[in-house]
Design a protein around this motif. Structure first.
Motif, short mmCIF file in Angstrom:
data_model
loop_
_atom_site.label_atom_id
_atom_site.label_comp_id
_atom_site.label_asym_id
_atom_site.label_seq_id
_atom_site.Cartn_x
_atom_site.Cartn_y
_atom_site.Cartn_z
N THR A 1 -22.46 23.68 1.65
CA THR A 1 -22.96 22.32 1.85
C THR A 1 -23.16 22.06 3.34
N GLY A 2 -23.51 20.83 3.66
CA GLY A 2 -23.80 20.49 5.05
C GLY A 2 -22.61 19.94 5.82
N ILE A 3 -21.39 20.16 5.34
CA ILE A 3 -20.23 19.63 6.06
C ILE A 3 -20.09 20.32 7.42
N LYS A 4 -19.61 19.58 8.41
CA LYS A 4 -19.55 20.10 9.77
C LYS A 4 -18.57 21.26 9.93
N SER A 5 -17.53 21.26 9.13
CA SER A 5 -16.49 22.29 9.28
C SER A 5 -16.76 23.52 8.43
N ARG A 6 -17.96 23.68 7.92
CA ARG A 6 -18.23 24.78 6.99
C ARG A 6 -18.02 26.15 7.63
#
Length: 310
Positions: free
Chosen positions: A111-116
């Motif tokens: 997904t587009g989460i910053k912590s990916r």
């Protein structure tokens, strides 16, 4: 391109086909490696397989031909049959749970989460640690003392009634080892699924969203079919890994308590190096190799047909 360059390129392409020009066929370059492979791998394997039909003790050259006695003993040995049962249970648990968790992790970090990117590193980190080190780490976590490891954590949160002798209880020791393997290898499955997800065209999802398809419908009809190659790789690796599991068993339980966590790999090891029955051990190894090969061929055939259908 000039005429001279075209001629040089044409000659270069035709060079391997020459017989009188002194240029060897390309396959000859593989001969040294094939000879070394045959000497180091194939010859010991086939010569060792012959020991399955003898009573060789592993010491000296004295051995007697016993025919199929070792195989008859194997299929009437309660310890070996129990090890086969444990091997199958471990394999099913590892294949289902490890790949299920790996897929969920891959979907989460895709997904587009910053912590990916950080999460990908964290989830994959256990994979690069030695299985022996991981086994001893979890052996401490499973310490049966009430004030150590997992039992201490359960007591701290008011769940002291769930304390167990995780590796000493025959009914849960096998699943404790399975959890350790899954914890370490789920990140590996995640990476393979993640590679498959990266190959799914975003345009297909956008078109499906325009048509009103929800998240579940898009996963079922777009993502899952296109993940077929990744599914094939993960299922093959986890199946073979489960059927041949050895390191974690030896390091954590040595097959105990009793024979509760013995697998075919640990049985053949003990028969050879503990009891000195190399002939019987080789018979176990031969049966295990044939079984793994048969399961792999059946599995790869089914999964490849699924890829074609997808």
């Amino acid at each position: 391109m000039t005429v001279t360059a075209q001629a040089v390129r044409r000659d270069a392409v035709k060079a391997p086909r020459r017989r009188g020009g002194g240029i060897a066929p390309p396959w000859l370059f593989a001969v040294p490696a094939l000879l070394i492979y045959a000497l180091v791998v194939l010859y010991p394997a086939f010569s060792g397989a012959g020991s399955a039909f003898t009573d060789w003790s592993g010491v000296g050259a004295q051995r007697s031909f016993v025919g199929l006695d070792n195989f008859q003993q194997l299929f009437h040995d309660d310890q070996a049959l129990g090890a086969l049962r444990n091997t199958l249970l471990l394999t099913v648990a590892i294949v289902v749970v490890q790949n299920g968790i790996g897929l969920l992790l891959a979907l989460g970090v895709h997904t587009g989460i910053k912590s990916r990117m950080v999460l990908r590193v964290v989830f994959f980190a256990p994979v690069v640690v030695s299985p022996v080190m991981v086994s001893f780490l979890w052996k401490y976590v499973y310490n049966p003392a009430p004030d150590a490891g997992l039992n201490a954590a359960l007591g701290a949160i008011g769940l002291g009634g769930l304390r167990q002798d995780w590796l000493g209880n025959p009914s849960i020791a096998l699943w404790s080892v399975a959890f350790t393997v899954i914890w370490q290898c789920a990140g590996y499955s995640m990476v393979i699924f993640l590679a498959g997800l990266e190959g799914v065209p975003q345009e297909l999802h956008e078109s499906a969203m325009v048509d009103g398809a929800g998240t579940v419908a898009r996963f079922r009809h777009i993502t899952w079919p296109l993940l077929a190659p990744a599914v094939t790789i993960n299922l093959m690796l986890s199946t073979v890994g489960g059927l041949t599991l050895f390191t974690q068993i030896i390091a954590m339980t040595n097959g105990g308590p009793g024979y509760a966590t013995d697998t075919l790999s640990t049985v053949l090891y003990k028969q050879a190096f503990v009891f000195g029955k190399f002939g019987y051990s080789t018979a176990v190894a031969l049966v295990l190799a044939i079984f793994v090969a048969a399961v792999s061929f059946i599995q790869i055939g089914y999964l490849r047909s699924r890829e074609t259908a997808a």
